[in-house]
Write a protein that holds these residues in place. Structure first.
Motif, PDB file in Angstrom:
ATOM      1  N   THR A  92       1.764 -50.271  25.514  1.00 53.86           N
ATOM      2  CA  THR A  92       0.476 -50.884  25.175  1.00 53.86           C
ATOM      3  C   THR A  92       0.230 -51.988  26.190  1.00 53.86           C
ATOM      4  OG1 THR A  92       1.462 -52.539  23.702  1.00 53.86           O
ATOM      5  CG2 THR A  92       0.848 -50.415  22.719  1.00 53.86           C
ATOM      6  N   PRO A  93      -1.019 -52.481  26.306  1.00 51.57           N
ATOM      7  CA  PRO A  93      -1.269 -53.573  27.266  1.00 51.57           C
ATOM      8  C   PRO A  93      -0.358 -54.773  27.056  1.00 51.57           C
ATOM      9  CG  PRO A  93      -3.337 -52.657  26.486  1.00 51.57           C
ATOM     10  CD  PRO A  93      -2.267 -52.000  25.690  1.00 51.57           C
ATOM     11  N   ASP A  94      -0.074 -55.123  25.802  1.00 52.48           N
ATOM     12  CA  ASP A  94       0.804 -56.268  25.534  1.00 52.48           C
ATOM     13  C   ASP A  94       2.231 -55.982  25.981  1.00 52.48           C
ATOM     14  OD1 ASP A  94      -1.349 -57.561  24.438  1.00 52.48           O
ATOM     15  OD2 ASP A  94      -0.874 -57.006  22.371  1.00 52.48           O
ATOM     16  N   VAL A  95       2.712 -54.760  25.714  1.00 55.77           N
ATOM     17  CA  VAL A  95       4.079 -54.402  26.104  1.00 55.77           C
ATOM     18  C   VAL A  95       4.206 -54.350  27.624  1.00 55.77           C
ATOM     19  CG1 VAL A  95       5.823 -52.581  26.016  1.00 55.77           C
ATOM     20  CG2 VAL A  95       4.539 -53.167  23.961  1.00 55.77           C
ATOM     21  N   GLU A  96       3.202 -53.766  28.314  1.00 52.87           N
ATOM     22  CA  GLU A  96       3.259 -53.683  29.775  1.00 52.87           C
ATOM     23  C   GLU A  96       3.242 -55.072  30.406  1.00 52.87           C
ATOM     24  OE1 GLU A  96       0.055 -51.190  30.922  1.00 52.87           O
ATOM     25  OE2 GLU A  96       1.074 -49.311  30.361  1.00 52.87           O
ATOM     26  N   LEU A  97       2.443 -55.980  29.837  1.00 47.80           N
ATOM     27  CA  LEU A  97       2.432 -57.351  30.347  1.00 47.80           C
ATOM     28  C   LEU A  97       3.779 -58.030  30.083  1.00 47.80           C
ATOM     29  CD1 LEU A  97       1.045 -59.783  31.593  1.00 47.80           C
ATOM     30  CD2 LEU A  97       0.041 -60.307  29.354  1.00 47.80           C
ATOM     31  N   GLN A 154      -1.436 -68.103  36.085  1.00 43.77           N
ATOM     32  CA  GLN A 154      -1.932 -67.953  37.453  1.00 43.77           C
ATOM     33  C   GLN A 154      -1.330 -66.727  38.131  1.00 43.77           C
ATOM     34  OE1 GLN A 154      -0.985 -71.682  39.342  1.00 43.77           O
ATOM     35  NE2 GLN A 154      -2.435 -72.874  38.089  1.00 43.77           N
ATOM     36  N   LYS A 155      -0.058 -66.475  37.893  1.00 35.61           N
ATOM     37  CA  LYS A 155       0.629 -65.361  38.571  1.00 35.61           C
ATOM     38  C   LYS A 155       0.049 -64.011  38.175  1.00 35.61           C
ATOM     39  CE  LYS A 155       5.261 -63.407  39.270  1.00 35.61           C
ATOM     40  NZ  LYS A 155       5.283 -63.542  40.740  1.00 35.61           N
ATOM     41  N   PHE A 156      -0.226 -63.818  36.877  1.00 39.26           N
ATOM     42  CA  PHE A 156      -0.695 -62.508  36.398  1.00 39.26           C
ATOM     43  C   PHE A 156      -2.203 -62.494  36.137  1.00 39.26           C
ATOM     44  CE2 PHE A 156       3.788 -62.770  35.086  1.00 39.26           C
ATOM     45  CZ  PHE A 156       4.282 -61.632  35.706  1.00 39.26           C
ATOM     46  N   ASP A 157      -2.857 -63.631  36.360  1.00 35.15           N
ATOM     47  CA  ASP A 157      -4.306 -63.726  36.192  1.00 35.15           C
ATOM     48  C   ASP A 157      -4.738 -63.210  34.812  1.00 35.15           C
ATOM     49  OD1 ASP A 157      -6.933 -64.281  36.766  1.00 35.15           O
ATOM     50  OD2 ASP A 157      -7.285 -62.378  37.835  1.00 35.15           O
ATOM     51  N   ILE A 158      -4.200 -63.857  33.793  1.00 37.29           N
ATOM     52  CA  ILE A 158      -4.469 -63.447  32.414  1.00 37.29           C
ATOM     53  C   ILE A 158      -4.936 -64.648  31.612  1.00 37.29           C
ATOM     54  CG2 ILE A 158      -2.838 -61.516  32.356  1.00 37.29           C
ATOM     55  CD1 ILE A 158      -0.755 -63.408  31.222  1.00 37.29           C
ATOM     56  N   HIS A 193       7.106 -72.191  31.719  1.00 41.23           N
ATOM     57  CA  HIS A 193       6.062 -72.623  32.648  1.00 41.23           C
ATOM     58  C   HIS A 193       4.853 -71.708  32.463  1.00 41.23           C
ATOM     59  CE1 HIS A 193       9.317 -74.554  35.429  1.00 41.23           C
ATOM     60  NE2 HIS A 193       9.014 -75.300  34.388  1.00 41.23           N
ATOM     61  N   TYR A 194       4.153 -71.908  31.360  1.00 39.71           N
ATOM     62  CA  TYR A 194       3.065 -70.993  30.987  1.00 39.71           C
ATOM     63  C   TYR A 194       1.911 -71.041  31.980  1.00 39.71           C
ATOM     64  CZ  TYR A 194       5.545 -70.644  26.542  1.00 39.71           C
ATOM     65  OH  TYR A 194       6.489 -70.424  25.577  1.00 39.71           O
TER      66      TYR A 194
END
Length: 488
Positions: free
Chosen positions: A211-216, A238-242, A232-233
């Motif tokens: 699922t999108p949550d699992v893949e992230l 910034q890294k995954f642009d989410i 370091h949220y």
């Protein structure tokens, strides 16, 4: 060099064997105490339980047979043995006057343990479901044998390669071991065979439905595990642009995983240890009532057969050498039995008096259950109260539990150091830890309080303690630093 003789006077204290036996009995918790009683019953035939024995003439027969080994006409002086000390003038023995309020259902029965499948065998059984050649199966079996109780393989591939060659006579390559290790990663429970926490979480996430949550979550664990563990949220956003919502959902997926997959195996071979409270405290009509666990008060007495043997020896006119040897043996066993019974009685009294003093000292806590009501209390406070040595109180508090209306507690948890608040009153460090724990629970998890801010809050509440003291109490409570308590 000439030899000289001279007198020297000095004071010395030595513990008698009876005192040493009592000290050892006092420090035993209930279950270990029961084992000690069983051992004494097996080693000392003159000690008996409260149950009647059916073979009353057993020892008399042995007594008579042993007398034939010596000349009956030979007499021995036995004036040094006072037989009356071991005989009771009362026809009714003492244990007959004691009430036994326990039914047959209350007797302890040994519980058999089922022979279940071990965690390692559980994993080996799963290997049979894969198509492996002889070499691959030997490697897989060795890898499974290297899995610890938590489900990890905490060894380098190079070390496993050497062990396979030296112990199993299997010569292979690191690439082959890595290939077989992927097979082990497919075993249940998910995550077993991982070499570190990152690999364990990654294996579990790859086994879940995509699922999108699992893949992230997979990307976070595989590509930014260091930033995730340090929370370091902002860097993750910034890294995954989410968005924060997407990050929160992915973190929730990770939090559902099991960091110790080996602990989830519910094998029947695991023996569960139960805590047996040594005391029980109840609130009856607003007052505290203390009771000692009945298993700490066994019904023991001196064997009737041995007493009859002493009577027979006293009644006989001519006493042979064999009878003298027999009566010396009986005397030794009767002394040991009496000492043991007396030590048990003293143990019961010491336990009850000590716990009663602790209960009265912490009366407010036992009536309310509020840990903030705990008074500062050290071993010397109770020792002075009951006029006993500090070591005796320490033995009573060691490894013993009390059943309270608020759960089963370890007795030594009631002891704590003291410090002075802003009003000059002595308060328990347990009280400060409880307030600190409450403050941290109520904090804003997006902006957790630092140790400096926690010290300021405690100072405002009337507890002037330093920041380093706050850090020490926080570590004792297993509470992480502010950065690791942060939630998005």
């Amino acid at each position: 060099m000439a030899l000289k003789q001279y007198l020297q006077f000095k004071l010395s204290q030595k513990l008698s064997p009876q005192q040493i036996q009592l000290m050892k009995l006092i420090q035993l918790p209930t279950q270990a105490f029961e084992q000690r009683i069983k051992q004494e019953l097996e080693e000392n035939p003159a000690l008996d339980t409260g149950k009647e024995t059916s073979d009353e003439d057993k020892y008399d027969d042995e007594f008579d047979n042993s007398a034939d080994e010596y000349d009956d006409n030979e007499t021995i002086n036995t004036d040094d043995i006072n037989i009356d000390e071991y005989l009771s003038d009362d026809d009714v023995p003492e244990y007959r006057t004691q009430a036994n309020n326990y039914s047959a259902d209350d007797e302890e029965k040994s519980v058999p343990y089922a022979a279940g499948t071990s965690f390692t065998q559980h994993l080996r059984n799963q290997l049979n479901t894969f198509r492996l050649d002889e070499e691959e199966y030997e490697i897989a079996e060795f890898l499974v044998g290297s899995v610890d109780e938590s489900g990890y393989i905490r060894r380098l591939i190079s070390d496993i390669l050497d062990d396979l060659a030296f112990t199993q006579n299997v010569f292979t390559t690191e690439e082959k071991i890595e290939q077989v290790l992927h097979v082990v990663h497919q075993l249940d429970p998910a995550g077993v065979g991982a070499r570190n926490l990152q690999e364990c979480l990654s294996i579990q996430l790859h086994r879940k439905e995509k699922t999108p949550d699992v893949e992230l979550a997979i990307d976070i664990i595989d590509k930014a595990f260091d930033q995730f563990t340090k929370k370091h949220y902002q860097k993750l956003l910034q890294k995954f642009d989410i968005t924060e919502v997407q990050l929160r959902d992915a973190i929730e997926e990770i939090e559902r995983l099991n960091p110790k997959p080996g602990g989830s195996y519910a094998g029947n071979n695991r023996m569960v240890e139960h805590v047996v409270p040594d005391f029980a405290i109840k609130i009856v009509d607003g007052e505290l009532e203390l009771t000692l666990n009945g298993r700490n008060a066994p019904e023991l007495h001196v064997s009737r057969e041995y007493s009859n043997m002493m009577k027979g020896y006293k009644a006989s006119k001519d006493k042979s050498r064999s009878q003298k040897d027999a009566v010396m043996f009986i005397k030794q066993k009767l002394d040991a039995a009496k000492w043991f019974i007396e030590a048990i009685k003293q143990r019961q009294q010491t336990l009850f008096v000590t716990m009663s003093a602790i209960m009265q000292y912490q009366k407010e806590y036992f009536l309310t259950g509020d840990e903030r009501k705990l008074k500062p209390m050290i071993l010397k406070d109770i020792a002075d109260e009951i006029n006993m040595d500090v070591s005796t109180v320490s033995r009573v508090a060691n490894s013993k539990y009390v059943d309270t209306p608020y759960g089963t507690k370890l007795i030594k948890e009631f002891f704590s150091e003291s410090m002075t608040n802003d009003q000059g009153e002595e308060v328990s460090t347990r009280e400060i830890k409880k307030i600190l724990e409450t403050v941290i629970e109520d904090e804003d998890k997006k902006k957790p309080l630092t140790d400096e801010k926690l010290a300021t809050i405690l100072k405002e509440k009337g507890y002037p303690i330093a920041r380093r003291t706050v850090a020490k109490y926080r570590e004792q409570l297993d509470i992480p630093v502010a950065r690791l308590r942060k939630k998005i």
